[in-house]
Design a protein around this motif. Structure first.
Motif, PDB file in Angstrom:
ATOM      1  N   GLY A  60      22.314  62.641  -3.235  1.00  0.00           N
ATOM      2  CA  GLY A  60      20.918  62.273  -3.902  1.00  0.00           C
ATOM      3  C   GLY A  60      21.221  60.443  -3.052  1.00  0.00           C
ATOM      4  N   VAL A  61      22.008  59.891  -4.442  1.00  0.00           N
ATOM      5  CA  VAL A  61      22.595  58.435  -3.680  1.00  0.00           C
ATOM      6  C   VAL A  61      22.657  58.091  -2.382  1.00  0.00           C
ATOM      7  N   GLU A  62      21.949  56.983  -1.743  1.00  0.00           N
ATOM      8  CA  GLU A  62      22.591  57.109  -0.930  1.00  0.00           C
ATOM      9  C   GLU A  62      24.196  56.464  -0.025  1.00  0.00           C
ATOM     10  N   ALA A  63      23.974  55.990  -1.103  1.00  0.00           N
ATOM     11  CA  ALA A  63      25.614  54.651  -1.368  1.00  0.00           C
ATOM     12  C   ALA A  63      26.274  55.317  -1.291  1.00  0.00           C
ATOM     13  N   VAL A  64      26.470  56.875  -1.700  1.00  0.00           N
ATOM     14  CA  VAL A  64      27.570  57.958  -2.007  1.00  0.00           C
ATOM     15  C   VAL A  64      27.920  59.247  -0.787  1.00  0.00           C
ATOM     16  N   LYS A  65      26.843  59.263   0.058  1.00  0.00           N
ATOM     17  CA  LYS A  65      27.206  59.989   1.362  1.00  0.00           C
ATOM     18  C   LYS A  65      27.828  59.441   1.737  1.00  0.00           C
ATOM     19  N   GLY A  66      28.720  60.494   2.665  1.00  0.00           N
ATOM     20  CA  GLY A  66      30.346  60.678   2.835  1.00  0.00           C
ATOM     21  C   GLY A  66      31.566  59.752   2.386  1.00  0.00           C
ATOM     22  N   ARG A  67      30.918  59.576   1.411  1.00  0.00           N
ATOM     23  CA  ARG A  67      32.240  59.171   0.377  1.00  0.00           C
ATOM     24  C   ARG A  67      31.915  60.503  -0.502  1.00  0.00           C
ATOM     25  N   PHE A  68      31.583  60.877  -1.464  1.00  0.00           N
ATOM     26  CA  PHE A  68      31.347  62.069  -2.101  1.00  0.00           C
ATOM     27  C   PHE A  68      31.342  63.105  -1.608  1.00  0.00           C
ATOM     28  N   ILE A  69      31.827  64.492  -2.240  1.00  0.00           N
ATOM     29  CA  ILE A  69      32.173  65.382  -1.571  1.00  0.00           C
ATOM     30  C   ILE A  69      31.672  67.070  -2.908  1.00  0.00           C
ATOM     31  N   ILE A  70      30.587  67.823  -2.487  1.00  0.00           N
ATOM     32  CA  ILE A  70      31.041  68.760  -3.697  1.00  0.00           C
ATOM     33  C   ILE A  70      30.730  69.969  -3.286  1.00  0.00           C
ATOM     34  N   SER A  71      31.777  70.167  -3.832  1.00  0.00           N
ATOM     35  CA  SER A  71      31.948  72.167  -4.083  1.00  0.00           C
ATOM     36  C   SER A  71      31.924  72.857  -5.171  1.00  0.00           C
ATOM     37  N   ARG A  72      32.000  73.943  -5.223  1.00  0.00           N
ATOM     38  CA  ARG A  72      32.268  74.859  -6.306  1.00  0.00           C
ATOM     39  C   ARG A  72      33.459  75.778  -5.732  1.00  0.00           C
ATOM     40  N   ASP A  73      34.130  75.991  -7.289  1.00  0.00           N
ATOM     41  CA  ASP A  73      35.149  77.558  -7.246  1.00  0.00           C
ATOM     42  C   ASP A  73      33.950  78.883  -8.418  1.00  0.00           C
ATOM     43  N   TYR A  74      33.327  79.695  -7.178  1.00  0.00           N
ATOM     44  CA  TYR A  74      32.541  80.602  -8.103  1.00  0.00           C
ATOM     45  C   TYR A  74      33.166  81.758  -8.317  1.00  0.00           C
ATOM     46  N   ALA A  75      34.738  81.444  -8.897  1.00  0.00           N
ATOM     47  CA  ALA A  75      35.125  81.940  -9.285  1.00  0.00           C
ATOM     48  C   ALA A  75      36.245  82.148 -10.683  1.00  0.00           C
ATOM     49  N   ASN A  76      35.778  80.770 -11.002  1.00  0.00           N
ATOM     50  CA  ASN A  76      36.046  80.126 -12.496  1.00  0.00           C
ATOM     51  C   ASN A  76      34.850  79.011 -13.019  1.00  0.00           C
ATOM     52  N   HIS A  77      33.659  79.150 -12.385  1.00  0.00           N
ATOM     53  CA  HIS A  77      32.242  78.866 -12.770  1.00  0.00           C
ATOM     54  C   HIS A  77      33.001  77.330 -13.256  1.00  0.00           C
ATOM     55  N   THR A  78      32.901  76.594 -11.920  1.00  0.00           N
ATOM     56  CA  THR A  78      33.538  75.415 -11.306  1.00  0.00           C
ATOM     57  C   THR A  78      32.872  74.470 -10.458  1.00  0.00           C
ATOM     58  N   ALA A  79      32.735  73.267 -10.231  1.00  0.00           N
ATOM     59  CA  ALA A  79      31.740  72.400  -9.897  1.00  0.00           C
ATOM     60  C   ALA A  79      32.733  71.655  -9.605  1.00  0.00           C
ATOM     61  N   TYR A  80      32.671  70.786  -7.938  1.00  0.00           N
ATOM     62  CA  TYR A  80      33.775  69.423  -8.157  1.00  0.00           C
ATOM     63  C   TYR A  80      32.800  68.332  -7.631  1.00  0.00           C
ATOM     64  N   LEU A  81      33.514  67.207  -7.975  1.00  0.00           N
ATOM     65  CA  LEU A  81      32.611  66.255  -7.012  1.00  0.00           C
ATOM     66  C   LEU A  81      33.996  65.496  -6.840  1.00  0.00           C
ATOM     67  N   GLN A  82      34.475  65.453  -5.861  1.00  0.00           N
ATOM     68  CA  GLN A  82      35.198  64.743  -5.009  1.00  0.00           C
ATOM     69  C   GLN A  82      34.934  62.902  -4.712  1.00  0.00           C
ATOM     70  N   MET A  83      35.641  62.096  -5.148  1.00  0.00           N
ATOM     71  CA  MET A  83      34.926  60.990  -5.044  1.00  0.00           C
ATOM     72  C   MET A  83      35.628  60.304  -3.927  1.00  0.00           C
ATOM     73  N   ASN A  84      35.446  59.399  -3.379  1.00  0.00           N
ATOM     74  CA  ASN A  84      36.587  58.917  -1.835  1.00  0.00           C
ATOM     75  C   ASN A  84      36.194  57.624  -2.422  1.00  0.00           C
ATOM     76  N   SER A  85      36.547  56.826  -1.941  1.00  0.00           N
ATOM     77  CA  SER A  85      36.998  55.242  -1.652  1.00  0.00           C
ATOM     78  C   SER A  85      35.907  54.504  -2.759  1.00  0.00           C
ATOM     79  N   LEU A  86      36.178  54.603  -3.582  1.00  0.00           N
ATOM     80  CA  LEU A  86      35.301  54.383  -4.810  1.00  0.00           C
ATOM     81  C   LEU A  86      34.866  53.175  -4.824  1.00  0.00           C
ATOM     82  N   GLU A  87      34.223  52.327  -5.486  1.00  0.00           N
ATOM     83  CA  GLU A  87      33.587  50.819  -4.994  1.00  0.00           C
ATOM     84  C   GLU A  87      33.449  51.252  -7.208  1.00  0.00           C
ATOM     85  N   PRO A  88      33.421  49.317  -7.364  1.00  0.00           N
ATOM     86  CA  PRO A  88      33.247  48.886  -8.526  1.00  0.00           C
ATOM     87  C   PRO A  88      31.377  49.612  -9.171  1.00  0.00           C
ATOM     88  N   GLU A  89      30.639  49.479  -8.386  1.00  0.00           N
ATOM     89  CA  GLU A  89      28.836  50.372  -8.059  1.00  0.00           C
ATOM     90  C   GLU A  89      29.392  51.327  -8.520  1.00  0.00           C
TER      91      GLU A  89
END
Length: 126
Positions: A60-89
């Protein structure tokens, strides 16, 4: 009772990375959408990303595109948000949410999600 528990937040320097996790309990099937929202101090909650039961991901947020990656582990009912190149914002409380209605189009409005976690704080220092 469906419960969501987030983890992985913390303090990181600008340019660093964090991986948030959201684990769902109380459901044995996986045809639900998991989404991530964030609320920065003195700002409104905003949609970050979501992934459907079939694995379709949107951002959704334009600023996170290319930096954040969402993924999912179905077996463990878990979603992940990998956040790279983090900024103070990116500093905010990050919450995950579940939409149990079956759809391959993840919603972006928070009113479409029925269950929420407590949130995890991400602080990015400059």
């Amino acid at each position: 009772q469906v419960q969501l528990v987030e983890s992985g937040g913390g303090l990181v320097q600008a340019g660093g990375s964090l991986r948030l996790s959201c684990t769902v309990s109380g459901r044995t099937w996986t045809t639900y959408t998991l989404g991530w929202f964030r609320r920065a101090p003195a700002k409104r909650r905003e949609f970050v990303s979501a992934i459907s039961g079939s694995g379709r991901a949107i951002y959704g947020v334009e600023a996170v595109k290319g930096r954040f990656i969402i993924s999912r582990d179905y077996a463990n009912h878990t979603a992940y948000l990998q956040m790279n190149s983090l900024e103070p914002e990116d500093t905010a409380v990050y919450c995950c949410a579940a939409d149990l209605t079956f759809s391959d189009h993840p919603p972006t409005d928070d009113t479409s999600y029925q269950y929420w976690g407590q949130g995890t704080l991400v602080t990015v220092s400059s």
